[in-house]
Each structure stands twice: as C-alpha cells, then as structure tokens.
Design a protein around this motif. Structure first.
Motif, PDB file in Angstrom:
ATOM      1  N   CYS A 147       0.821  -1.210   0.000  1.00  0.00           N
ATOM      2  CA  CYS A 147       0.000   0.000   0.000  1.00  0.00           C
ATOM      3  C   CYS A 147       0.855   1.259   0.000  1.00  0.00           C
ATOM      4  O   CYS A 147       0.335   2.345  -0.259  1.00  0.00           O
ATOM      5  CB  CYS A 147      -0.930   0.016   1.206  1.00  0.00           C
ATOM      6  SG  CYS A 147      -0.058   0.210   2.768  1.00  0.00           S
ATOM      7  N   SER A 203     -12.290   6.386  -3.462  1.00  0.00           N
ATOM      8  CA  SER A 203     -12.826   5.099  -3.026  1.00  0.00           C
ATOM      9  C   SER A 203     -13.173   5.152  -1.542  1.00  0.00           C
ATOM     10  O   SER A 203     -12.663   5.984  -0.789  1.00  0.00           O
ATOM     11  CB  SER A 203     -11.797   3.996  -3.271  1.00  0.00           C
ATOM     12  OG  SER A 203     -10.599   4.292  -2.592  1.00  0.00           O
ATOM     13  N   ASP A 261     -13.911  -0.597  -0.144  1.00  0.00           N
ATOM     14  CA  ASP A 261     -13.273  -1.084  -1.370  1.00  0.00           C
ATOM     15  C   ASP A 261     -11.989  -1.866  -1.110  1.00  0.00           C
ATOM     16  O   ASP A 261     -11.525  -2.609  -1.983  1.00  0.00           O
ATOM     17  CB  ASP A 261     -12.957   0.093  -2.304  1.00  0.00           C
ATOM     18  CG  ASP A 261     -14.205   0.768  -2.847  1.00  0.00           C
ATOM     19  OD1 ASP A 261     -15.195   0.053  -3.075  1.00  0.00           O
ATOM     20  OD2 ASP A 261     -14.199   1.999  -3.031  1.00  0.00           O
ATOM     21  N   PHE A 262     -11.423  -1.700   0.064  1.00  0.00           N
ATOM     22  CA  PHE A 262     -10.110  -2.298   0.326  1.00  0.00           C
ATOM     23  C   PHE A 262     -10.179  -3.641   1.047  1.00  0.00           C
ATOM     24  O   PHE A 262      -9.139  -4.212   1.380  1.00  0.00           O
ATOM     25  CB  PHE A 262      -9.255  -1.324   1.155  1.00  0.00           C
ATOM     26  CG  PHE A 262      -8.910  -0.060   0.428  1.00  0.00           C
ATOM     27  CD1 PHE A 262      -7.871  -0.021  -0.474  1.00  0.00           C
ATOM     28  CD2 PHE A 262      -9.647   1.095   0.641  1.00  0.00           C
ATOM     29  CE1 PHE A 262      -7.558   1.143  -1.158  1.00  0.00           C
ATOM     30  CE2 PHE A 262      -9.346   2.264  -0.026  1.00  0.00           C
ATOM     31  CZ  PHE A 262      -8.301   2.295  -0.936  1.00  0.00           C
ATOM     32  N   SER A 279      -6.936  -6.469   0.953  1.00  0.00           N
ATOM     33  CA  SER A 279      -6.378  -6.584   2.298  1.00  0.00           C
ATOM     34  C   SER A 279      -6.305  -8.035   2.759  1.00  0.00           C
ATOM     35  O   SER A 279      -5.522  -8.358   3.663  1.00  0.00           O
ATOM     36  CB  SER A 279      -7.215  -5.766   3.284  1.00  0.00           C
ATOM     37  OG  SER A 279      -7.181  -4.396   2.949  1.00  0.00           O
ATOM     38  N   THR A 315      -2.130  -8.298  -4.484  1.00  0.00           N
ATOM     39  CA  THR A 315      -2.477  -7.053  -3.789  1.00  0.00           C
ATOM     40  C   THR A 315      -2.168  -5.851  -4.663  1.00  0.00           C
ATOM     41  O   THR A 315      -2.984  -4.924  -4.790  1.00  0.00           O
ATOM     42  CB  THR A 315      -1.692  -6.946  -2.465  1.00  0.00           C
ATOM     43  OG1 THR A 315      -1.984  -8.083  -1.653  1.00  0.00           O
ATOM     44  CG2 THR A 315      -2.072  -5.678  -1.711  1.00  0.00           C
ATOM     45  N   GLN A 333      -4.991  -3.196  -6.065  1.00  0.00           N
ATOM     46  CA  GLN A 333      -4.899  -1.785  -5.699  1.00  0.00           C
ATOM     47  C   GLN A 333      -4.801  -0.908  -6.943  1.00  0.00           C
ATOM     48  O   GLN A 333      -5.342   0.203  -6.974  1.00  0.00           O
ATOM     49  CB  GLN A 333      -3.704  -1.553  -4.777  1.00  0.00           C
ATOM     50  CG  GLN A 333      -3.928  -2.078  -3.367  1.00  0.00           C
ATOM     51  CD  GLN A 333      -2.764  -1.788  -2.437  1.00  0.00           C
ATOM     52  OE1 GLN A 333      -1.635  -1.611  -2.877  1.00  0.00           O
ATOM     53  NE2 GLN A 333      -3.034  -1.753  -1.148  1.00  0.00           N
ATOM     54  N   ILE A 339      -8.339  -0.481  -8.157  1.00  0.00           N
ATOM     55  CA  ILE A 339      -9.061   0.516  -7.352  1.00  0.00           C
ATOM     56  C   ILE A 339      -8.665   1.917  -7.784  1.00  0.00           C
ATOM     57  O   ILE A 339      -9.511   2.812  -7.924  1.00  0.00           O
ATOM     58  CB  ILE A 339      -8.764   0.306  -5.849  1.00  0.00           C
ATOM     59  CG1 ILE A 339      -9.385  -1.001  -5.359  1.00  0.00           C
ATOM     60  CG2 ILE A 339      -9.296   1.490  -5.023  1.00  0.00           C
ATOM     61  CD1 ILE A 339      -9.046  -1.336  -3.911  1.00  0.00           C
ATOM     62  N   THR A 387      -8.397   8.803  -5.409  1.00  0.00           N
ATOM     63  CA  THR A 387      -7.988   8.185  -4.151  1.00  0.00           C
ATOM     64  C   THR A 387      -6.537   8.544  -3.839  1.00  0.00           C
ATOM     65  O   THR A 387      -5.650   8.354  -4.670  1.00  0.00           O
ATOM     66  CB  THR A 387      -8.128   6.665  -4.217  1.00  0.00           C
ATOM     67  OG1 THR A 387      -9.485   6.328  -4.496  1.00  0.00           O
ATOM     68  CG2 THR A 387      -7.719   6.017  -2.900  1.00  0.00           C
ATOM     69  N   MET A 393      -5.464   5.087   0.804  1.00  0.00           N
ATOM     70  CA  MET A 393      -5.138   3.690   0.499  1.00  0.00           C
ATOM     71  C   MET A 393      -4.399   3.041   1.665  1.00  0.00           C
ATOM     72  O   MET A 393      -4.666   1.889   2.033  1.00  0.00           O
ATOM     73  CB  MET A 393      -4.309   3.620  -0.777  1.00  0.00           C
ATOM     74  CG  MET A 393      -4.099   2.224  -1.294  1.00  0.00           C
ATOM     75  SD  MET A 393      -3.460   2.197  -2.989  1.00  0.00           S
ATOM     76  CE  MET A 393      -4.916   2.669  -3.919  1.00  0.00           C
ATOM     77  N   GLY A 406      -7.136   2.538   4.460  1.00  0.00           N
ATOM     78  CA  GLY A 406      -8.096   1.486   4.156  1.00  0.00           C
ATOM     79  C   GLY A 406      -7.485   0.103   4.212  1.00  0.00           C
ATOM     80  O   GLY A 406      -8.041  -0.829   4.817  1.00  0.00           O
ATOM     81  N   THR A 407      -6.316  -0.050   3.585  1.00  0.00           N
ATOM     82  CA  THR A 407      -5.676  -1.361   3.547  1.00  0.00           C
ATOM     83  C   THR A 407      -5.245  -1.817   4.938  1.00  0.00           C
ATOM     84  O   THR A 407      -5.518  -2.948   5.358  1.00  0.00           O
ATOM     85  CB  THR A 407      -4.453  -1.327   2.612  1.00  0.00           C
ATOM     86  OG1 THR A 407      -4.855  -0.914   1.303  1.00  0.00           O
ATOM     87  CG2 THR A 407      -3.799  -2.694   2.519  1.00  0.00           C
TER      88      THR A 407
END
Length: 358
Positions: free
Chosen positions: A12, A109, A113-114, A118, A216, A220, A223, A230, A235, A238-239
């Motif tokens: 991330c 986002s 969404d994550f 994740s 991952t 990402q 997204i 975003t 990010m 969220g992650t």
C-alpha cells in the motif's frame, strides 16, 4: 500517474506521491528551494528510510530468535508483529486524514473497497514473518528480493510478454543467486537460532508471500483506475485498517494467539518494547517512502530500498551475529548485481523517453 516502488514491506505504500504533494511538497522534481534544498531533502529521506527499516529488520530478527528474560522464553506468536504494524500504520494514516481533510480526494474510493486486497495483504506478510522460524533473516530478505523472477515468468508464460536479453540475464542473476544461497548450508550458529529450521518450508512461504503481494498490487491498481482521486493516505488507511481487523479476528476470535502474545509481552517487558518499536518503525518508514516518491520519483525509491536490503543483511551479520558462508556472500552479490543492473536499465530507458519528448 502510476507511482511504483516495488521493494516495499507493504504494497500500500507504493502510491504515495500525491499525498505528500497535498501536504505541500513539490512532487515535480523541480524547485523546492534549489539544488541544495533538494539534496538535503534526499539525505533526510535516505537516512529516514535506512534508520526506520534497518532498525525494524534488527528488531524483527531479534523478536523471532531471541530468548527473553527472566525465563529465556521465545516469542512464538510472530504473526502478532503484523497486527501491531498494521494497527500502527492505520493509526498514523487515520490521524493524517483527520488533521488534513484535503488528503481525502473528491469521489475517491471508500474504506469498504479495500477489504479484498487486504485479504492477500494480510496473508502475504504473515507468511513472510512465519518464514523466519524456518530460515535466517538474510535468507528471507534475499528470497523476497527475487520478486522480478515470478513477475517475468508469469508475464512470459501467461501474458505472452517479450523481454530483452539483458532482462533475462538480470533474472538469471537474481534467481540463480537466491537458489545458490538456499543450496549452500548456513553456519551452524545461524541455524541454532531458528525456532524450527526447515529451508524448503521457509522458501515456500516466501514464494507464497511474493505471489500474494502481486495480487495485492494488481487489485490496488484496479481501485486506483476506478477511483483516480484516491490518495495514498486513504489507500494506506483502508488497507491497513482491514489488515488489522483480519489479524485481530484471527488472533483473538479464531485462536488464542492474541491472548498468548499479550500474556507473553506482559511477562517480558523487553519483548513488549521490541514489538512497540517494530510497529513504530514501520509507520515512520512508510512516511519517508511517501516523501521520497513524491520528491524524487519511484526509481530513486527503488534504488534506496534495494540498497537498504543489502544493508539489512550486513546488519544482521554484524549486530545479530548471523554469519554467512563465503559461497553465500557470493550469492548475495549476484542477487544485488542483478537488481542493480535492472535499476540501471530502467534509468536509461527513462532518460531516453524524456529525450524523445524534448
């Protein structure tokens, strides 16, 4: 723009430029108080990345192998380290979003969404951490440096991608170096420190870590394409928030890992200090990586983090007294020769592309 820094502990952290730009950095490679100011900024970034991740590396190896007083017990629940780091990074990002609302992009986002990337971002680092029970820290660092090998293989076999002779040679150096390091048996002193020495299992866990990191990264990217506004801080928040939640469910609901870790840390204050510093180093290090990408680009970030991994191995040998055999040193040099060659080729292509535009 797609800002990449592939050699990070956490995927991330790759998309960080726009967040630091929002905080006031130039992000365009120009200005910024002149050449002296930029040189000073680069020195601060390099020192920050090295200090954070070299310290974290020493702590990670220490926590995985040390026997803590008063009863010479080992900290067996090393996955708890990932929970501590995810929680620390989520906390830092959350505070940044509260203090600076401008870091929340319009139409960006949502946290929901994550949840999917994740999952892989929870499993991947956990497997890499567990691998330290089976292989030495230098072996783990070297194995995870070979990310370009599965990327090129999958690109050629699945995507039909074509690569230059130089790229195949670079991959051969990296892959061959990792294989040679694994082939030559480490010193008995290093093996005695491991909780459960098992090289095939340790390298298999590292390979799974790399594959999950690749998923991952790809998700990402998706997204970011759907929600280009975003920011990197969103990010990161969220992650890491979802990762911390997943780790917490595993540690406190599906198992007693969290309870065992808490009891161990309560009985061993020195271990508690090491775990707290480990999480702090991860959060601080990500912020320095953000600033590096914003001010100097992803290529500089890759260069810094690649050389940092070599320094991690040296520090492991010196500080944690984890000696390598001469043949293993040769394998380490082969891996970093391949990585350095790859960075040099990317730099040449970047210079050529800029000259064509001009």
């Amino acid at each position: 723009s797609r800002l990449r820094c592939r050699r990070l502990r956490s995927p991330c952290a790759r998309r960080a430029g726009e967040a630091w730009a929002a905080m006031g950095s130039t992000g365009d490679g120009g200005g910024g108080g002149g050449a002296m100011g930029r040189a000073l900024t680069l020195c601060v970034c390099v020192v920050g990345i090295y200090a954070s991740y070299l310290t974290q590396g020493v702590l990670q190896e220490r926590i995985s192998t040390a026997r803590y007083a008063p009863d010479d017990a080992r900290f067996a629940n090393v996955v708890f380290l990932n929970l501590a780091q995810a929680a620390g990074c989520a906390l830092v990002a959350g505070i940044a979003l509260l203090v600076r609302p401008s870091l929340r992009g319009e139409g960006s986002s949502s946290v929901v969404d994550f949840w999917r990337p994740s999952v892989s971002n929870t499993l991947g680092p956990a497997l890499g951490t567990v691998a330290l029970k089976n292989i030495s820290y230098p072996a783990q660092v070297l194995a995870k440096s070979g990310k370009m090998v599965p990327v090129m293989l999958m690109g050629a076999l699945v995507g039909g991608a074509r690569y230059t002779t130089a790229q195949y040679c670079q991959t051969l150096l990296v892959g061959g170096g990792v294989a040679a390091f694994a082939f030559f048996k480490g010193s008995s002193k290093a093996l005695q420190k491991l909780q459960a020495a098992n090289a095939p299992l340790g390298y298999a866990l590292c390979a799974a870590n790399l594959l999950l990191d690749g998923y991952t990264n790809a998700y990402q990217d998706a997204i970011k394409r759907r929600h280009p506004q975003t920011t990197s801080v969103q990010m990161m928040f969220g992650t890491n928030l979802w990762c911390a939640l997943y780790y917490a469910v595993y540690a406190f609901v599906l198992s007693d890992v969290g309870g065992e870790a808490q009891r161990f840390l309560a009985a061993h204050p020195e271990a508690a200090r090491d775990v707290a510093l480990f999480a702090l180093c991860g959060a601080v290090g990500q912020n320095f990586i953000f600033l590096t990408i914003a001010q100097f680009g992803s290529l500089v970030c890759v260069t810094v983090t690649t050389t940092r991994k070599f320094a991690n191995i040296l520090l492991s040998v010196v500080v944690n007294r984890n000696p390598l055999q001469p043949a293993q040193w040769a394998a380490v040099m082969a891996v970093f020769a391949g990585l350095s060659w790859n960075i040099y080729e990317k730099q040449k292509r970047g210079v050529g592309a800029r000259q064509k535009k001009e």
